[in-house]
Motif scaffolding. Structure first.
Motif, PDB file in Angstrom:
ATOM      1  N   SER A  41       0.821  -1.217   0.000  1.00 31.77           N
ATOM      2  CA  SER A  41       0.000   0.000   0.000  1.00 31.77           C
ATOM      3  C   SER A  41       0.850   1.260   0.000  1.00 31.77           C
ATOM      4  O   SER A  41       0.472   2.284  -0.551  1.00 31.77           O
ATOM      5  CB  SER A  41      -0.908   0.034   1.225  1.00 31.77           C
ATOM      6  OG  SER A  41      -1.796  -1.045   1.196  1.00 31.77           O
ATOM      7  N   GLY A 204      -2.232  -8.572   2.968  1.00 29.80           N
ATOM      8  CA  GLY A 204      -1.448  -8.374   1.745  1.00 29.80           C
ATOM      9  C   GLY A 204      -0.445  -9.475   1.528  1.00 29.80           C
ATOM     10  O   GLY A 204      -0.787 -10.657   1.525  1.00 29.80           O
ATOM     11  N   ARG A 307       4.001  -7.158  -4.250  1.00 30.94           N
ATOM     12  CA  ARG A 307       2.591  -7.197  -4.613  1.00 30.94           C
ATOM     13  C   ARG A 307       2.060  -8.591  -4.291  1.00 30.94           C
ATOM     14  O   ARG A 307       2.621  -9.582  -4.742  1.00 30.94           O
ATOM     15  CB  ARG A 307       2.397  -7.001  -6.113  1.00 30.94           C
ATOM     16  CG  ARG A 307       3.039  -5.795  -6.714  1.00 30.94           C
ATOM     17  CD  ARG A 307       2.772  -5.847  -8.231  1.00 30.94           C
ATOM     18  NE  ARG A 307       3.515  -4.812  -8.906  1.00 30.94           N
ATOM     19  CZ  ARG A 307       4.629  -5.019  -9.588  1.00 30.94           C
ATOM     20  NH1 ARG A 307       5.141  -6.228  -9.689  1.00 30.94           N
ATOM     21  NH2 ARG A 307       5.227  -4.020 -10.183  1.00 30.94           N
TER      22      ARG A 307
END
Lengths: 525, 348
Positions: A41, A204, A307
């Motif tokens: 983020s 994440g 990612r």
């Protein structure tokens, strides 16, 4: 204490879900192991996608981005710089891609206007003379830190309990339910236990580890991307290469710098994300083709983040950037949900999707309101605070409406006029304001909230100001400083050359010679 | 290329800045913020307009910068980029009005210059201030040049050299003035000036062979032709080195000034230690922020008085005018001071 929804992970997704559920009247708790937006983020371009990047390969994502970027323009207006984007084709790029691009934009309702070579160069004179043609799209740059913080602030205002620096250490499972979650508050080392109705894993790149704690599994591929930050702004539009998405084909002007991204490499452990020399060379080589003057520009730092991608459609660049929600019924759980993948631009719709599911479980019927209610109300004029104009404008750009209590305290104080970080025009007052917040225990926390220390000098003078604002918070000042300097050094090391090398020598000499702080690499290991 | 990317955030320029010293960093953030920080903000740099004209262009920052960044030039670039879209200060508005009406930065009170066709090879360029306000400077300069044996004349039709417009960032008006002056000055071999601001503009902006009078009197003619009155009373004198002379034209002009003063009998130099600090007149600061320029001048006058000086001299009519505004001490432009001790014909 009764908690309806416990969210693990304080990135955009987690913060978005917290706000969404709090708005629907649920009692929400969010736990973040480090600081907010600590993973992907915070480690991206800060690019609000118009969708154009995905129109050829992934029209579903493109359509989603096209819708969401307009929603965010409205709700997150304060942290968006609406610069617009260009997709440019250079001389040797495949001309066939242009038609596919144009058709893709049309099919997925992504607004794009075709420009001739002359129009492109009029729009951005710094672009390469090799430009053949281009498209104007509705890309924008966004400050991801402020986006997350605004979501959290909004959730808190609605009663949500949010803790950063509080890793979950244990989940107790009884049959098909997670009944207890234990977390440790790093501020005081205290371990607390909560009994949530529902648990959401929005961690994440760490979501597989969180899932493992609950005794289940998410299929996640981790893709490490390196980005390069360049000083100043040669372009005032987001520049994309008009070719199939690849390495180093985006230049995003954001605040006082330009971010070049990105590379793509599959890795196992998100903690091992690292920028290599090859990454820097590759990014520079590619970006210079679009903006030749970048070759003379000063690199500030490089960073890498991971990612989290859904693994169903191949790995890395070809993987869909879309997200996936796991209900873990196969794992025998019925109050645990994981959300994996997605992108910054679509964080809100992801949160909405999952929140609909959670609301169904809780039996709430309130509809989602996150798309229509702005994170920060518009319209407060702060020009009467007696600050200098440039810092005033930056205050507005950073926080929109001034954070609670700031106006009253800013009026007439000299610290509101005194600049602590001149790279980013951060006032001493902002440092003082955030330093006393419970969320802030470290210099890096303060940096993420104010941007002090993010400029090209990487904390030459402002690190001292931050330290003095923090006082004894978070343990020994010397240790705190050391952690911060090492963190900065890690980003500078890959680009140590030319002016940035001179800068680093000066910084090391000043901080060591005058203040006795070591920023040597040996401490960073 | 000013090379602003080389900045190391060492703050040397901020510490060297006389405007910061006078009004504080919280009012004027200093050369670094205007020249280096603000451009990096892209479109929001416009907010710097509020303070971008608070600099006197004394070039002390240029001297202080260890990275040799062209800070004054970068600040001028910033002004030029902002100029079309800002509301200028009232004083600057008057200045621009005068340029449009009279071709001079100030309202003229007399007609200057007689020669329409050149008779001499050397032109004296008085500049707006020496021709209209500090008129003694022009008269004394012409007198000294004649005494030193130079044949000079004041051409008619000269307008402002354009230096104030460069400082304001108004490139369009500046070009018009330069065209008008060039047509006249091109016919001469050499231009001599009294005002350091004009000198820099004529050399760098026009590319002309122009010398400041301190250079001309020491390097070209020498001072042999000047006869001084013996037995003049002693005066304690403080020197102010004009920024555009000592830094703009070159540091050698400080030596030239002392060389000239050493010829004059009865002068006792007083060292103030701040000879090269700006008086606040330059860079459009005097017209835009007269209060700040006045405070900076008063500081210089104070230190001269403190050191026991009775007179301050400056080889610049503009500095002399600004220093005189304070009213605290007698101020004499250099040529005026030298002329005041010349022996008149028939005098012994």
């Amino acid at each position: 204490m009764r908690i309806d929804v416990l969210i693990i992970g304080g990135g955009t997704t987690g913060a978005g879900i917290a706000r969404d559920m709090a708005m629907r009247g649920a009692s929400v708790m969010l736990l973040e192991k480090g600081d907010f937006s600590g993973g992907a983020s915070g480690g991206n371009h800060g690019l609000l996608h118009s969708g154009a990047r995905y129109v050829v390969r992934d029209q579903e994502s493109a359509r989603e981005c096209a819708q969401e970027c307009e929603v965010l323009r409205n709700i997150a207006w304060h942290c968006i710089e609406d610069l617009g984007g260009l997709f440019i084709r250079l001389k040797n790029d495949d001309g066939n891609y242009v038609d596919r691009f144009e058709a893709g934009c049309h099919d997925s309702s992504v607004p794009a206007e075709r420009l001739t070579r002359k129009e492109v160069l009029e729009f951005e004179p710094m672009l390469s003379a090799q430009v053949e043609e281009g498209f104007q799209v509705r890309d924008a740059s966004i400050d991801p830190f402020q986006l997350v913080l605004a979501n959290i602030q909004s959730a808190r205002a609605l009663g949500a309990i949010v803790h950063n620096h509080s890793p979950v250490i244990e989940m107790v499972r009884e049959e098909e339910r997670i009944v207890e979650v234990r977390f440790k508050d790093r501020r005081n080392g205290q371990i607390s236990t909560i009994k949530p109705e529902l648990v959401v894993n929005a961690a994440g790149a760490w979501s597989d580890e969180v899932a493992k704690m609950a005794g289940c599994h998410v299929d996640l591929s981790k893709d490490c991307g390196a980005l390069l930050v360049m000083s100043g702004r040669l372009v005032n539009t987001l520049v994309n290469r008009l070719r199939p998405p690849s390495d180093g084909d985006i230049v995003v002007p954001n605040r006082t710098s330009m971010v070049i991204g990105t590379t793509s490499r599959s890795i196992q452990d998100p903690r091992s994300a690292k920028v290599g020399d090859d990454d820097v060379k590759l990014l520079m080589r590619e970006a210079v083709q679009m903006v030749p003057k970048l070759a003379e520009c000063r690199p500030i730092r490089a960073y890498a983040s991971v990612r989290p991608l859904v693994r169903n459609q191949g790995e890395s660049r070809r993987a869909s950037r879309s997200y996936q929600i796991y209900e873990h019924t196969d794992d025998g759980l019925d109050n645990f949900f994981s959300i994996v993948g997605g992108k910054l631009t679509t964080y809100r719709s992801m949160a909405e999707h999952l929140s609909d599911l959670l609301a169904g479980e809780l039996g709430t019927t309130d509809p989602c309101r996150t798309a229509v209610e702005p994170l920060v109300e518009r319209g407060e004029d702060i020009s009467d605070l007696g600050l200098q104009a440039l810092p005033t404008l930056q205050l507005q750009r950073r926080y929109g409406q001034l954070p609670e209590g700031m106006r009253e305290r800013a009026m007439g104080t000299t610290s509101a006029r005194s600049i602590a970080c001149s790279c980013e025009q951060v006032t001493r007052f902002e440092l003082d304001h955030f330093a006393v917040k419970e969320d802030v225990i470290d210099l890096s926390d303060l940096m993420r909230r104010t941007r002090a220390g993010m400029g090209y000098c990487q904390g030459t003078g402002c690190s001292i100001a931050m330290l003095s604002a923090l006082g004894n918070k978070g343990g020994s000042p010397r240790e705190a400083m050391s952690r911060f300097l090492c963190d900065r050094h890690r980003g500078i090391a890959p680009v140590l050359q030319g002016d940035q090398l001179r800068q680093e020598m000066f910084r090391a000499d000043l901080l060591k010679g005058v203040y006795g702080f070591s920023i040597g690499e040996e401490r960073c290991r | 290329m000013p090379g602003t990317d080389r900045c190391l955030k060492c703050s040397s320029c901020v510490r060297a800045c006389p405007v910061v010293a006078e009004i504080g960093e919280m009012t004027f953030p200093g050369p670094r913020t205007v020249a280096v920080d603000a451009p990096r903000f892209g479109p929001s740099r416009v907010a710097i307009a509020e303070v971008a004209w608070l600099c006197s262009m004394c070039e002390r920052c240029l001297e202080a910068c260890p990275s040799r960044i062209g800070l004054p030039k970068a600040m001028l670039d910033m002004r030029a980029s902002l100029f079309p879209n800002v509301r200028v200060r009232p004083g600057h508005e008057r200045l621009l009005g005068n340029i449009d009406l009279y071709g001079l930065s100030i309202e003229p009170v007399r007609k200057v210059g007689g020669e329409t066709m050149p008779k001499a090879k050397i032109a004296y360029f008085p500049g707006c201030i020496a021709s209209q306000r500090e008129v003694e400077t022009m008269e004394c300069s012409l007198g000294l040049l004649k005494a030193a044996g130079a044949e000079v004349e004041v051409p008619s039709g000269l307008v402002c050299c354009g230096s104030p417009l460069v400082k304001l960032g108004d490139e369009r008006r500046c070009e018009r003035l330069m065209d008008a002056n060039l047509k006249i000055l091109e016919r001469y071999d050499q231009v001599v000036t009294s005002c350091p601001g004009c000198t820099v503009q004529l050399v760098e902006g026009y590319g002309l062979e122009a010398l400041h009078i301190t250079e001309f009197l020491t390097e070209v003619t020498g001072t042999k032709g000047m006869r001084f009155r013996p037995g003049s009373e002693n005066i304690r004198l403080a020197v102010h080195h004009a920024c555009h002379l000592s830094r703009g034209v070159g540091p050698h002009t400080k030596e030239r000034t002392y060389e000239l003063l050493s010829e004059v009998p009865g002068i006792e130099l007083v060292s103030t230690g701040d000879e090269t600090v700006c008086c606040g007149a330059g860079g459009s600061l005097l017209s835009g922020y007269p209060d700040v320029a006045g405070r900076m001048a008063a500081r210089k006058v104070d230190s001269a008085i403190f050191c026991g000086a009775k007179i301050i001299t400056a080889a610049c009519p503009f500095c002399a005018m600004n220093l005189r505004r304070t009213g605290g001490i007698e101020v004499m432009e250099l040529t005026q001071l030298i002329s005041s001790r010349l022996r008149f014909p028939g005098q012994h």
